[in-house]
Design a protein around this motif. Structure first.
Motif, mmCIF file in Angstrom:
data_model
loop_
_atom_site.group_PDB
_atom_site.id
_atom_site.type_symbol
_atom_site.label_atom_id
_atom_site.label_comp_id
_atom_site.label_asym_id
_atom_site.label_seq_id
_atom_site.Cartn_x
_atom_site.Cartn_y
_atom_site.Cartn_z
ATOM 1 N N THR A 24 -15.928 31.921 68.009
ATOM 2 C CA THR A 24 -14.965 32.381 67.829
ATOM 3 C C THR A 24 -14.018 32.469 69.059
ATOM 4 O OG1 THR A 24 -16.067 33.429 65.766
ATOM 5 C CG2 THR A 24 -13.666 34.149 66.286
ATOM 6 N N ALA A 25 -14.630 33.178 70.106
ATOM 7 C CA ALA A 25 -13.916 33.476 71.224
ATOM 8 C C ALA A 25 -13.697 32.020 72.100
ATOM 9 C CB ALA A 25 -15.050 34.245 72.105
ATOM 10 N N LEU A 26 -14.418 31.135 71.430
ATOM 11 C CA LEU A 26 -14.151 29.830 72.349
ATOM 12 C C LEU A 26 -13.106 29.019 71.515
ATOM 13 C CD1 LEU A 26 -15.315 27.941 74.405
ATOM 14 C CD2 LEU A 26 -16.562 26.719 72.608
ATOM 15 N N ILE A 27 -12.971 29.217 70.360
ATOM 16 C CA ILE A 27 -12.162 28.580 69.464
ATOM 17 C C ILE A 27 -10.881 28.955 69.169
ATOM 18 C CG2 ILE A 27 -11.634 27.148 67.239
ATOM 19 C CD1 ILE A 27 -14.692 26.714 67.198
ATOM 20 N N PHE A 28 -10.954 30.172 68.761
ATOM 21 C CA PHE A 28 -9.665 31.188 68.368
ATOM 22 C C PHE A 28 -8.472 31.268 69.208
ATOM 23 C CE2 PHE A 28 -7.685 35.320 66.875
ATOM 24 C CZ PHE A 28 -7.231 34.823 65.447
ATOM 25 N N PRO A 29 -8.617 31.658 70.509
ATOM 26 C CA PRO A 29 -7.542 31.734 71.461
ATOM 27 C C PRO A 29 -6.615 30.459 71.581
ATOM 28 C CG PRO A 29 -9.486 32.579 72.640
ATOM 29 C CD PRO A 29 -10.009 31.866 71.139
ATOM 30 N N GLY A 30 -7.346 29.455 71.508
ATOM 31 C CA GLY A 30 -6.610 27.967 71.597
ATOM 32 C C GLY A 30 -5.555 28.278 70.387
ATOM 33 N N ILE A 31 -6.272 28.239 69.249
ATOM 34 C CA ILE A 31 -5.386 28.194 68.147
ATOM 35 C C ILE A 31 -4.152 29.180 68.232
ATOM 36 C CG2 ILE A 31 -5.388 28.510 65.498
ATOM 37 C CD1 ILE A 31 -8.382 27.828 65.418
ATOM 38 N N LEU A 32 -4.421 30.373 68.426
ATOM 39 C CA LEU A 32 -3.337 31.402 68.646
ATOM 40 C C LEU A 32 -2.459 31.097 69.544
ATOM 41 C CD1 LEU A 32 -3.338 34.381 67.515
ATOM 42 C CD2 LEU A 32 -4.486 35.201 69.500
ATOM 43 N N VAL A 33 -2.687 30.773 70.735
ATOM 44 C CA VAL A 33 -1.696 30.249 71.633
ATOM 45 C C VAL A 33 -0.861 29.050 70.962
ATOM 46 C CG1 VAL A 33 -1.339 29.269 73.950
ATOM 47 C CG2 VAL A 33 -2.943 30.820 73.778
ATOM 48 N N ALA A 34 -1.434 28.091 70.357
ATOM 49 C CA ALA A 34 -0.555 27.013 69.876
ATOM 50 C C ALA A 34 0.121 27.851 68.956
ATOM 51 C CB ALA A 34 -1.684 26.201 69.169
ATOM 52 N N LEU A 35 -0.045 28.327 67.926
ATOM 53 C CA LEU A 35 0.878 29.119 66.873
ATOM 54 C C LEU A 35 1.833 29.797 67.598
ATOM 55 C CD1 LEU A 35 -1.637 30.328 64.154
ATOM 56 C CD2 LEU A 35 0.124 28.615 63.662
ATOM 57 N N LEU A 36 1.461 30.673 68.620
ATOM 58 C CA LEU A 36 2.637 31.646 69.014
ATOM 59 C C LEU A 36 3.571 30.831 70.040
ATOM 60 C CD1 LEU A 36 0.449 34.625 70.028
ATOM 61 C CD2 LEU A 36 2.489 34.558 68.731
ATOM 62 N N THR A 37 3.055 29.786 70.638
ATOM 63 C CA THR A 37 4.050 29.103 71.467
ATOM 64 C C THR A 37 5.049 28.059 70.658
ATOM 65 O OG1 THR A 37 2.327 27.385 71.760
ATOM 66 C CG2 THR A 37 2.507 28.808 73.714
ATOM 67 N N PHE A 38 4.492 27.820 69.501
ATOM 68 C CA PHE A 38 5.253 27.050 68.459
ATOM 69 C C PHE A 38 6.455 27.835 68.183
ATOM 70 C CE2 PHE A 38 5.838 24.459 64.576
ATOM 71 C CZ PHE A 38 5.948 23.211 65.179
ATOM 72 N N ASP A 39 6.349 29.117 68.025
ATOM 73 C CA ASP A 39 7.452 29.927 67.711
ATOM 74 C C ASP A 39 8.223 30.761 68.439
ATOM 75 O OD1 ASP A 39 7.627 29.780 64.781
ATOM 76 O OD2 ASP A 39 5.543 31.081 64.644
ATOM 77 N N TYR A 40 7.551 30.280 69.868
ATOM 78 C CA TYR A 40 8.021 31.054 70.995
ATOM 79 C C TYR A 40 9.696 30.513 71.250
ATOM 80 C CZ TYR A 40 9.000 31.995 75.961
ATOM 81 O OH TYR A 40 9.369 32.221 77.093
ATOM 82 N N PRO A 41 10.077 29.296 71.305
ATOM 83 C CA PRO A 41 11.383 28.792 71.481
ATOM 84 C C PRO A 41 12.405 29.606 70.830
ATOM 85 C CG PRO A 41 10.068 27.131 71.465
ATOM 86 C CD PRO A 41 9.161 28.092 70.894
ATOM 87 N N GLY A 42 12.190 29.740 69.418
ATOM 88 C CA GLY A 42 12.895 30.478 68.478
ATOM 89 C C GLY A 42 13.083 31.982 68.753
ATOM 90 N N SER A 43 12.142 32.562 69.192
ATOM 91 C CA SER A 43 12.289 33.786 69.469
ATOM 92 C C SER A 43 12.399 34.420 70.519
ATOM 93 C CB SER A 43 10.652 34.538 69.130
ATOM 94 O OG SER A 43 10.061 33.773 68.220
ATOM 95 N N THR A 44 13.305 33.645 71.612
ATOM 96 C CA THR A 44 13.531 34.063 72.902
ATOM 97 C C THR A 44 15.023 33.608 73.135
ATOM 98 O OG1 THR A 44 12.999 31.955 73.890
ATOM 99 C CG2 THR A 44 11.410 33.443 73.792
ATOM 100 N N PRO A 45 15.954 34.301 73.709
ATOM 101 C CA PRO A 45 17.052 33.742 74.105
ATOM 102 C C PRO A 45 17.300 32.984 75.286
ATOM 103 C CG PRO A 45 16.976 36.201 74.912
ATOM 104 C CD PRO A 45 15.591 35.452 74.450
ATOM 105 N N ILE A 46 15.975 32.692 75.867
ATOM 106 C CA ILE A 46 16.316 31.661 77.049
ATOM 107 C C ILE A 46 15.616 30.132 76.994
ATOM 108 C CG2 ILE A 46 16.022 33.387 78.799
ATOM 109 C CD1 ILE A 46 12.965 33.119 78.459
ATOM 110 N N ALA A 47 14.884 29.789 75.689
ATOM 111 C CA ALA A 47 14.514 28.442 75.639
ATOM 112 C C ALA A 47 15.311 27.999 74.313
ATOM 113 C CB ALA A 47 13.019 28.355 75.423
ATOM 114 N N GLY A 48 16.098 27.012 74.629
ATOM 115 C CA GLY A 48 16.899 26.381 73.491
ATOM 116 C C GLY A 48 16.361 24.980 73.130
ATOM 117 N N GLY A 49 15.871 24.858 71.941
ATOM 118 C CA GLY A 49 15.635 23.493 71.510
ATOM 119 C C GLY A 49 14.511 22.742 72.252
#
Lengths: 219, 378
Positions: free
Chosen positions: B250-275
């Motif tokens: 789990t420790a090997l696989i889970f963090p990668g999935i987590l980072v992928a999910l969060l970075t996917f939403d990252y641009p829309g959640s910050t006022p600095i990364a547009g599009g």
């Protein structure tokens, strides 16, 4: 938990609105629309104002009866679908206006035989709804009818209780299917009476949660 | 018909509500739209308008506590100003509705309203004036600058116009994503492995904090770098705690999935990364030299200070396109239609379409060119 997929889904809501509404009301929305039109159209050469025409489902029924319709909506994407729906119909007399319901105060007074609001009042705040109903009453000709079809609060306590329990999942479903969160109107008939109109007819469906209320102006 | 804003005397209660609404900010929290009196306003007092996102309304009322102001809360479906304006929930129609129906017209003898600057991507100022006679002025981007704005003759300087993403805001967004995600994972995992709940929740919150504070500061491949580091730390922790093979996997696989999910939403959640998603990247702002008359409304509403004024002859340069987040506020406000989005093939989205359908790449994040009525002309 990605918002992008959700955003994409919600962006297309105008196109899904009709099917979504059908699902949400278990098909009762079509009886509601038929009844609205039956109550509003009292004769030929009627002039009707429709507040919040959305994708034009009621507008189409009205135009099938051959009446003159002024249909307003504030959502340009919805209006575009309404126009598309009616563009191939011959001999229609429909004017679409992109404006908010509160802007009906710029339309001439005493100039409509009927005013219809289908599932639009429950999306308004109480102060907006009071303003719109008051202005609508002024726009009716003497003897004219204000016909409202909308989500209401059930009258019997156990139904109200069931409604309360179903409310949260229903609101989520509504938001996902049609992209808006509505608030059932606590006392629709009372709000219509407050404008000086007289309630002449009321129908209820779906465990008392969906109503068509007709109010008339004195002759 | 005005009410006083409920002032939560109990500071603790107010603080708890702030925290709850911050960590669960993805849910719409609404205030009843209408007119509220802050202090003791009279018929000459300024009129400030905001959205009906409860956290915002309470914050605006709090920062204005020392002033006498009318506060109009317009319906925005319980969504914050910028998201609602970009997504079509807080636009010209909602402003007109609020001004006409809340009762403010009977309270003041002027018709000037101050809107949050970040609503400029959705609200067409001159259209509001045409429809209901109120003159719109865009105030500061942040509510906290409102007292200064009111005290300095209602003038926005650059510091009030620019959005920022400071440590505290990064933390807020990290919790806004991390908390609900941790909650869902804990609920799913609890029946099977109750002893995994706490480590997983900590892992999720820490990953969210790492992404929101570091992502834009890692020069290349931030997603891969963060995944690698977090996986390493997670593995080390599980190994040190004597975890079994399941926990190690789990420790090997889970963090990668987590980072992928969060970075996917990252641009829309910050006022600095547009599009940062797909086709959005290709659209950029173009200024037409023929049409620009130097009105500078684009300059006034740009939250990233991308424009440079030229005075003689009057003209505007989109001088810092790298900062542009494609919010479209400049295009919406330009009275000359001198700005638009264009892609690398020269395909253009006209200002009128951007205004009508909110094609600003923050709200309508992706443009579906097959859509019949929002097709960019070829």
């Amino acid at each position: 938990m990605s918002t992008l997929a959700l955003m994409r889904w919600l962006e297309t809501t105008p196109k899904r609105y009709d099917k979504g509404m059908h699902l949400l009301t278990l098909g009762r929305v079509s009886s509601l629309r038929d009844r609205l039109v039956d109550m509003a159209v009292t004769g030929p050469n009627c002039q009707v104002l429709e507040i919040g025409c959305g994708t034009g489902a009621v507008t189409e029924l009205l135009s099938d009866r051959g009446v003159e319709v002024t249909a307003i909506d504030q959502n340009p994407a919805m209006l575009e679908l309404a126009r598309q729906r009616l563009q191939n119909k011959p001999d229609t007399n429909i004017t679409f206006i992109e404006c908010t319901a509160a802007e009906i105060d710029s339309l001439p007074e005493q100039s409509y035989d009927a005013i219809i609001a289908s599932l639009s009042l429950s999306e308004m705040s109480p102060s907006e709804r009071a303003f719109v109903l008051h202005q609508a009453a002024l726009r009716l000709k003497p003897g004219g009818r204000l016909v409202v079809g909308d989500e209401v609060r059930p009258r019997i306590s156990w139904q109200r209780f069931i409604n309360l329990i179903l409310r949260a999942p229903q609101a989520l479903l509504g938001w996902l299917l049609v992209g808006s969160i509505s608030h059932p109107i606590p006392d629709l008939a009372g709000e219509l009476c407050a404008t000086g109109l007289k309630v002449v007819h009321e129908d209820r469906w779906l465990q008392d949660t969906l109503a068509v209320v007709t109010a008339a102006k004195n002759k | 018909m005005s009410e006083s804003i409920p002032v939560y005397k109990a500071v603790l209660y107010s603080l708890l509500l702030d925290i709850l609404q911050t960590v669960l900010r993805m849910i719409p929290w609404s205030t009843e739209p209408g007119l509220y009196a802050v202090g003791n306003p009279d018929s000459d007092s300024p009129v400030v308008l905001t959205c009906n996102y409860d956290l915002t309304v309470r914050q605006v009322a709090r920062v204005l506590a020392e002033n006498d102001v009318w506060l109009v809360v317009a319906p925005s479906s319980g969504i914050n100003v910028w998201c609602a304006a970009a997504g079509g929930h807080f636009g010209t129609h909602q402003i007109v509705t609020a001004l006409k129906t809340c009762g403010i017209e009977a309270q003041v003898n002027h018709r000037r309203v101050i809107l949050p600057q970040l609503s400029a991507t959705g609200v067409l100022a001159r259209e509001v004036s045409k429809r209901c006679g109120w003159k719109v002025r865009f105030g500061p981007a942040y509510a906290t600058d409102l007292p200064r704005y009111l005290a300095t003759g209602q003038k926005n300087d650059e510091s009030m116009r620019r959005v920022h993403f400071r440590a505290f805001e990064r933390m807020e967004m990290a919790f806004a994503w991390g908390f609900p995600m941790a909650l869902v994972v804990v609920i799913l995992v609890a029946p099977f492995r109750s002893n995994w709940c706490l480590p997983l929740a900590i892992l999720i919150i820490c990953t969210a904090l790492a992404i929101f504070s570091l992502y834009d500061r890692i020069p290349s491949k931030p997603g891969i770098t963060l995944s690698a580091v977090i996986t390493g730390i997670a593995l080390a922790c599980v190994w040190a705690a004597g975890g079994n093979i399941g926990a190690l996997l789990t420790a090997l696989i889970f963090p990668g999935i987590l980072v992928a999910l969060l970075t996917f939403d990252y641009p829309g959640s910050t006022p600095i990364a547009g599009g940062a998603h797909f086709e959005e990247r290709n659209w950029h702002i173009v200024v037409d030299a023929e049409r620009c008359r130097g009105v500078f409304s684009c300059f006034e509403v740009c939250p990233e200070a991308c424009f440079t004024k030229q005075d003689n002859p009057r003209f505007i340069y989109h001088s810092s396109p790298d900062r542009c987040i494609r919010c479209g506020a400049c295009i919406v406000q330009c009275s000359q239609d001198a700005l638009w989005f264009e892609d690398e093939q020269g395909q253009r989205i006209e200002p009128e379409q951007i205004r009508r359908y909110k094609l600003n790449l923050l709200g309508q994040r992706t443009i579906n060119t097959e859509d019949q009525f929002i097709k960019p002309p070829v």
